[in-house]
Design a protein around this motif. Structure first.
Motif, PDB file in Angstrom:
ATOM      1  N   UNK A  56       4.118  43.032  80.846  1.00  0.00           N
ATOM      2  CA  UNK A  56       2.939  43.827  81.230  1.00  0.00           C
ATOM      3  C   UNK A  56       3.300  45.302  81.376  1.00  0.00           C
ATOM      4  N   UNK A  57       4.461  45.579  82.029  1.00  0.00           N
ATOM      5  CA  UNK A  57       4.873  46.979  82.208  1.00  0.00           C
ATOM      6  C   UNK A  57       5.009  47.682  80.876  1.00  0.00           C
ATOM      7  N   UNK A  58       5.631  47.017  79.884  1.00  0.00           N
ATOM      8  CA  UNK A  58       5.808  47.634  78.576  1.00  0.00           C
ATOM      9  C   UNK A  58       4.470  47.846  77.902  1.00  0.00           C
ATOM     10  N   UNK A  59       3.572  46.841  77.999  1.00  0.00           N
ATOM     11  CA  UNK A  59       2.265  46.962  77.373  1.00  0.00           C
ATOM     12  C   UNK A  59       1.471  48.119  77.956  1.00  0.00           C
ATOM     13  N   UNK A  60       1.599  48.333  79.267  1.00  0.00           N
ATOM     14  CA  UNK A  60       0.855  49.405  79.937  1.00  0.00           C
ATOM     15  C   UNK A  60       1.591  50.733  79.890  1.00  0.00           C
ATOM     16  N   UNK A  61       2.806  50.743  79.361  1.00  0.00           N
ATOM     17  CA  UNK A  61       3.618  51.961  79.249  1.00  0.00           C
ATOM     18  C   UNK A  61       3.908  52.566  80.628  1.00  0.00           C
ATOM     19  N   UNK A  62       4.147  51.673  81.610  1.00  0.00           N
ATOM     20  CA  UNK A  62       4.519  52.146  82.942  1.00  0.00           C
ATOM     21  C   UNK A  62       5.981  52.567  82.927  1.00  0.00           C
ATOM     22  N   UNK A  63       6.275  53.666  83.586  1.00  0.00           N
ATOM     23  CA  UNK A  63       7.647  54.150  83.644  1.00  0.00           C
ATOM     24  C   UNK A  63       8.291  53.715  84.954  1.00  0.00           C
ATOM     25  N   UNK A  64       9.581  53.379  84.921  1.00  0.00           N
ATOM     26  CA  UNK A  64      10.244  52.931  86.152  1.00  0.00           C
ATOM     27  C   UNK A  64      10.195  54.013  87.228  1.00  0.00           C
ATOM     28  N   UNK A  65      10.117  53.576  88.457  1.00  0.00           N
ATOM     29  CA  UNK A  65      10.127  54.516  89.576  1.00  0.00           C
ATOM     30  C   UNK A  65      11.539  55.037  89.797  1.00  0.00           C
ATOM     31  N   UNK A  66      11.685  56.351  89.826  1.00  0.00           N
ATOM     32  CA  UNK A  66      12.964  56.992  90.118  1.00  0.00           C
ATOM     33  C   UNK A  66      12.717  58.103  91.122  1.00  0.00           C
ATOM     34  N   UNK A  67      13.786  58.593  91.709  1.00  0.00           N
ATOM     35  CA  UNK A  67      13.649  59.716  92.633  1.00  0.00           C
ATOM     36  C   UNK A  67      13.027  60.916  91.919  1.00  0.00           C
ATOM     37  N   UNK A  68      13.438  61.154  90.682  1.00  0.00           N
ATOM     38  CA  UNK A  68      12.895  62.278  89.931  1.00  0.00           C
ATOM     39  C   UNK A  68      11.399  62.106  89.683  1.00  0.00           C
TER      40      UNK A  68
END
Length: 240
Positions: free
Chosen positions: A1-13
């Motif tokens: 699902x994350x890839x399909x929605x193009x969600x980016x991983x949460x990082x400090x930046x």
């Protein structure tokens, strides 16, 4: 699902960037950034390392313990604000046309012009010819490398819009983001989905309603994102 929605991983930046892009003015003291990052499980050390790196790369300016976006990112914030709250005018059926007249441009110059045209929500009909309906309220800076015109194309406007933008794909992806955002309740999931929503709105051509397929989720996405901004502000205001 994350890839399909193009969600980016949460990082400090990503937390720093999204937070400052949503702040007006785009600056916050380090203690506030540390507090907001902690809401998403990012510790003080990781946050400060990210800030140091972002200052070193020029993304942020630091003064007296306050971090501010650089000029490039401030321009991105302006585009983001326009995407969330676009300024439109009644459409009279005409289109603005931008013809690139400069020759001998370097690859870097061509890429910069393409980025500028895209940011202005113009669609490329062919190389060097960009256009869109005249329904946006904005000012143009002088550009010796282009000529601007206003005209009524012979091609039906709805057909021309579909030639310039993949409206069905934008709509389908926007509706998927909206469904996901409404379904998740964890802070990290809501943050990453809200960030994806605002990125998606940056690609909204903001066309007159008569040219759009139905349903068109842009207004619902804007409502969801504004609501999340209030949600994040309330979370950050809670006692630690």
């Amino acid at each position: 699902m994350t890839q399909e929605l193009r969600l980016r991983p949460l990082t400090a930046r990503s937390v720093v960037l999204s937070t400052l892009l949503g702040a007006h003015p785009p600056e916050l003291p380090v203690r506030e950034l540390v507090r907001i990052a902690a809401l998403f499980g990012i510790n003080d050390t990781a946050l400060r390392v990210a800030l140091t790196r972002m200052v070193a790369t020029g993304d942020l300016h630091r003064a007296d313990g306050t971090y501010r976006l650089n000029d490039r990112l401030v321009r991105r914030q302006r585009r983001q604000d326009e995407a969330v709250d676009p300024s439109t005018v009644a459409w009279d059926g005409t289109w603005e046309i931008v013809a690139v007249t400069a020759t001998g441009r370097s690859p870097a110059d061509r890429a910069a012009l393409r980025a500028r045209m895209t940011a202005l929500r113009l669609g490329e009909l062919r190389e060097g010819l960009w256009l869109r309906p005249t329904n946006l309220r904005r000012t143009w800076s002088a550009d010796p490398g282009v000529q601007r015109f206003t005209a009524v194309p012979e091609t039906p406007s709805a057909e021309l819009a579909r030639t310039l933008w993949d409206l069905d794909d934008w709509s389908a992806h926007g509706r998927a983001l909206l469904r996901h955002f409404r379904a998740v309740d964890q802070p990290v999931d809501r943050f990453t989905t809200a960030a994806a929503i605002v990125r998606h709105l940056l690609a909204d051509p903001i066309l007159p309603g008569s040219l759009l397929p139905r349903p068109w989720p842009a207004d619902d996405l804007r409502v969801a994102y504004r609501g999340y901004q209030r949600e994040l502000a309330n979370l950050a205001a809670l006692p630690g």
